[in-house]
Design a protein around this motif. Structure first.
Motif, PDB file in Angstrom:
ATOM      1  N   GLY A  10       0.047  -0.819  -0.151  1.00 19.34           N
ATOM      2  CA  GLY A  10      -0.030  -0.124   0.290  1.00 19.34           C
ATOM      3  C   GLY A  10       0.717   1.095   0.169  1.00 19.34           C
ATOM      4  O   GLY A  10       0.845   1.964  -0.922  1.00 19.34           O
ATOM      5  N   PHE A  11       1.628   1.300   0.707  1.00 17.51           N
ATOM      6  CA  PHE A  11       2.837   2.258   0.834  1.00 17.51           C
ATOM      7  C   PHE A  11       3.122   2.171  -0.276  1.00 17.51           C
ATOM      8  O   PHE A  11       3.228   3.647  -1.217  1.00 17.51           O
ATOM      9  N   HIS A  12       4.158   1.543  -1.351  1.00 18.13           N
ATOM     10  CA  HIS A  12       4.117   1.624  -2.481  1.00 18.13           C
ATOM     11  C   HIS A  12       3.249   2.231  -3.739  1.00 18.13           C
ATOM     12  O   HIS A  12       3.541   2.519  -4.530  1.00 18.13           O
ATOM     13  N   ILE A  13       2.022   1.644  -3.501  1.00 18.61           N
ATOM     14  CA  ILE A  13       0.732   2.127  -4.051  1.00 18.61           C
ATOM     15  C   ILE A  13       0.703   3.873  -4.548  1.00 18.61           C
ATOM     16  O   ILE A  13       0.151   4.461  -5.018  1.00 18.61           O
ATOM     17  N   MET A  14       1.047   4.282  -3.026  1.00 13.35           N
ATOM     18  CA  MET A  14       1.237   5.588  -2.690  1.00 13.35           C
ATOM     19  C   MET A  14       2.044   6.275  -3.186  1.00 13.35           C
ATOM     20  O   MET A  14       1.908   7.355  -4.184  1.00 13.35           O
ATOM     21  N   SER A  15       3.194   5.210  -3.660  1.00 12.95           N
ATOM     22  CA  SER A  15       4.329   6.140  -4.193  1.00 12.95           C
ATOM     23  C   SER A  15       3.449   6.471  -5.656  1.00 12.95           C
ATOM     24  O   SER A  15       4.054   7.433  -6.401  1.00 12.95           O
ATOM     25  N   GLY A  16       2.723   5.288  -5.855  1.00 11.58           N
ATOM     26  CA  GLY A  16       3.012   5.286  -7.286  1.00 11.58           C
ATOM     27  C   GLY A  16       1.745   6.348  -7.937  1.00 11.58           C
ATOM     28  O   GLY A  16       1.756   6.789  -8.864  1.00 11.58           O
ATOM     29  N   LEU A  17       0.980   6.605  -6.847  1.00 10.44           N
ATOM     30  CA  LEU A  17      -0.213   7.599  -6.775  1.00 10.44           C
ATOM     31  C   LEU A  17       0.813   9.186  -6.949  1.00 10.44           C
ATOM     32  O   LEU A  17      -0.184   9.650  -8.502  1.00 10.44           O
ATOM     33  N   ILE A  18       1.866   9.475  -6.455  1.00 15.43           N
ATOM     34  CA  ILE A  18       2.304  10.082  -6.449  1.00 15.43           C
ATOM     35  C   ILE A  18       2.994  10.451  -7.889  1.00 15.43           C
ATOM     36  O   ILE A  18       2.858  11.212  -8.356  1.00 15.43           O
ATOM     37  N   VAL A  19       3.861   9.566  -8.018  1.00 17.80           N
ATOM     38  CA  VAL A  19       4.682  10.209  -9.787  1.00 17.80           C
ATOM     39  C   VAL A  19       3.385   9.596 -10.817  1.00 17.80           C
ATOM     40  O   VAL A  19       3.161  11.127 -11.863  1.00 17.80           O
ATOM     41  N   LEU A  20       2.336   8.905 -10.985  1.00 16.65           N
ATOM     42  CA  LEU A  20       0.737   9.441 -11.170  1.00 16.65           C
ATOM     43  C   LEU A  20       0.638  10.717 -11.426  1.00 16.65           C
ATOM     44  O   LEU A  20      -0.201  11.776 -12.870  1.00 16.65           O
TER      45      LEU A  20
END
Length: 195
Positions: A140-150
């Motif tokens: 989930g933490f990595h998904i949050m970082s992915g959302l920032i990249v998005l």
């Protein structure tokens, strides 16, 4: 007497293997994430073999969240295809849908945790529950970082920084997002198999 002509042989410079520095950093980051989860899944198997392991059924919402994440990957690929064709409106729509689906995935994971608590599966207590929370929390933490990249890619799409002749940012975004989806599928299947 024969005229002997000497030919000067010029060596062509050897091509070096060049890689975009940002893509190289991304791949290093992905390898570190793989190592992190490989160590965690190995520790899980070792600890499970020791006994005193609480077996529980994975809440159904984790199945649904997996579907949501897979659909988000399709949308992310759509965004990439639209960037290659300079279809800016569709690019923004595809990134937006991917972002919303990423948020939905996180919300569903949180709801799954609430269901686990209702089943008396806690972070502190039996190691099986602890590992489950750690796996899903780290992902989930990595998904949050992915959302920032998005989000950065979405903003760049409005500034016309992503287009057919400049795909680096969207390529990094697509690679990272697909990686996170594949990682989740691995974790999901792992937890289903060894829980």
């Amino acid at each position: 007497m024969e005229n002997i002509q000497q030919y000067k042989i010029e060596k062509k410079p050897q091509e070096t293997l060049a890689m975009d520095p940002m893509k190289f950093i991304l791949w290093l980051f992905l390898v570190s994430i793989i190592m992190l989860f490989a160590s965690q899944t190995s520790a899980y198997l070792v600890r499970r073999a020791e006994g005193n392991w609480l077996e529980f059924e994975m809440p159904r919402i984790f199945w649904y969240s997996t579907g949501v994440l897979l659909i988000s990957s399709v949308c992310m690929q759509w965004a990439y295809q639209m960037a290659k064709k300079d279809q800016f409106k569709q690019l923004r729509i595809a990134i937006s849908i991917t972002f919303v689906l990423g948020l939905a995935f996180l919300w569903m994971q949180f709801e799954g945790w609430k269901e686990l608590v209702a089943m008396n599966v806690y972070f502190v207590g039996n190691p099986s529950g602890s590992f489950f929370y750690v796996f899903t929390g780290l992902h989930g933490f990595h998904i949050m970082s992915g959302l920032i990249v998005l989000l950065y890619a979405w903003i760049a799409s409005f500034k016309s920084k992503i287009h057919a002749k400049n795909l680096r940012q969207i390529q990094i975004c697509v690679t990272y997002w697909h990686f996170l989806d594949i990682l989740w599928v691995y974790l999901f299947v792992f937890l289903l198999t060894f829980n």
